[in-house]
Scaffold this motif. Structure first.
Motif: not given
Length: 292
Positions: A153-156, A258-269
């Protein structure tokens, strides 16, 4: 050209990172002369000079810089293949355990959301066993690349998704976490500028790729340390809104307008063909689709 062995890559990377044959030999647990001969043999086989050797020490050539970068990626890929193969092999042996996936998550991130994902996946027929691997800021990327994790689980914008496949799960705002007794904790909202330079409350600093950003704030190693330092009035931290789940009574969360939104992704190879992984990804996307 002959194939380069992983042993040779490990030898070269040790020298390239230490820029000193003696320290590299010590790190590898070997004598210096055979290490020097191995690097010379590698250079002859490749037909290029990788290192410049002189009385002042060792420096990388342009070709050496390329092999340093590419060699790290190659060793990571080899290590990842071995780790993931061993995990998959347990389910193939007679009486072996069911399929197992390692999920890397940022320590202190969204406990409630993670629990919902784990519960929903466990309810699926034939679901793989999930091992949760807490990690520091930005460590999920490295864990995916070297095989310590199968999925993360990664956060842009904090994590880089380059080289991975991913699905977007959740978008949320950010909050400042302050000591409850601080004057700024009484505000209904704050701006990033309000918390970026507080004389008596410097921003906490998390390690990113092994180094800490400059600043007067304390170097943070884990969530418990951070929580205690905030409660003692020694630091302030910025987190996604879901971090409210782990706050102490001595903490106050104030939205940052004014903080940018944090988008949570599920990521894999990107090359993964794991059916167990596909099942977890499907559960995650369905779960968060229903939530919206």
């Amino acid at each position: 050209m002959d194939t380069v062995e992983t042993r040779e890559l490990r030898y070269f990377l040790a020298v390239a990172e230490e820029l000193h044959f003696g320290r590299a030999a010590e790190r590898l647990g070997m004598a210096q002369p055979p290490l020097s001969r191995a690097i010379q043999q590698l250079e002859r086989r490749l037909g290029v000079s990788l290192l410049v050797r002189n009385r002042r020490g060792v420096a990388l050539t342009g070709a050496g810089e390329v092999l340093l970068h590419e060699g790290r990626a190659a060793l990571d890929a080899t290590t990842a293949a071995i780790r993931r193969t061993r995990r998959a092999g347990g389910a193939d042996s007679p009486g072996g355990t069911r399929s197992r996936l390692v999920l890397a998550v940022k320590a202190a991130a969204f406990h409630e959301l993670l629990q919902k994902l784990l519960d929903a996946h466990a309810a699926e027929p034939g679901a793989a066993e999930i091992e949760v691997l807490p990690s520091g800021t930005c460590e999920q990327e490295e864990m995916l690349r070297d095989g310590r994790a199968d999925v993360a689980l990664m956060h842009a914008p904090f994590n880089s998704l380059a080289g991975f496949d991913s699905e977007e799960l959740l978008t949320e705002g950010q909050i400042a976490i302050l000591p409850t007794g601080h004057p700024l904790a009484a505000h209904r909202t704050l701006a990033l500028a309000d918390v970026s330079d507080i004389p008596d409350l410097p921003l906490a600093r998390w390690s990113r790729h092994g180094t800490y950003p400059p600043g007067p704030g304390p170097e943070i190693h884990d969530q418990t340390q951070l929580a205690q330092l905030i409660a003692l009035g020694r630091t302030v931290a910025v987190f996604p809104d879901s971090a409210r789940a782990w706050l102490w009574a001595e903490h106050t969360a104030v939205p940052l307008i004014d903080a940018p939104p944090v988008v949570t992704h599920i990521a894999w190879p990107a090359h993964s063909r794991s059916l167990a992984l596909a099942g977890l990804i499907r559960t995650a996307t369905q779960l968060y689709a229903r939530a919206h």
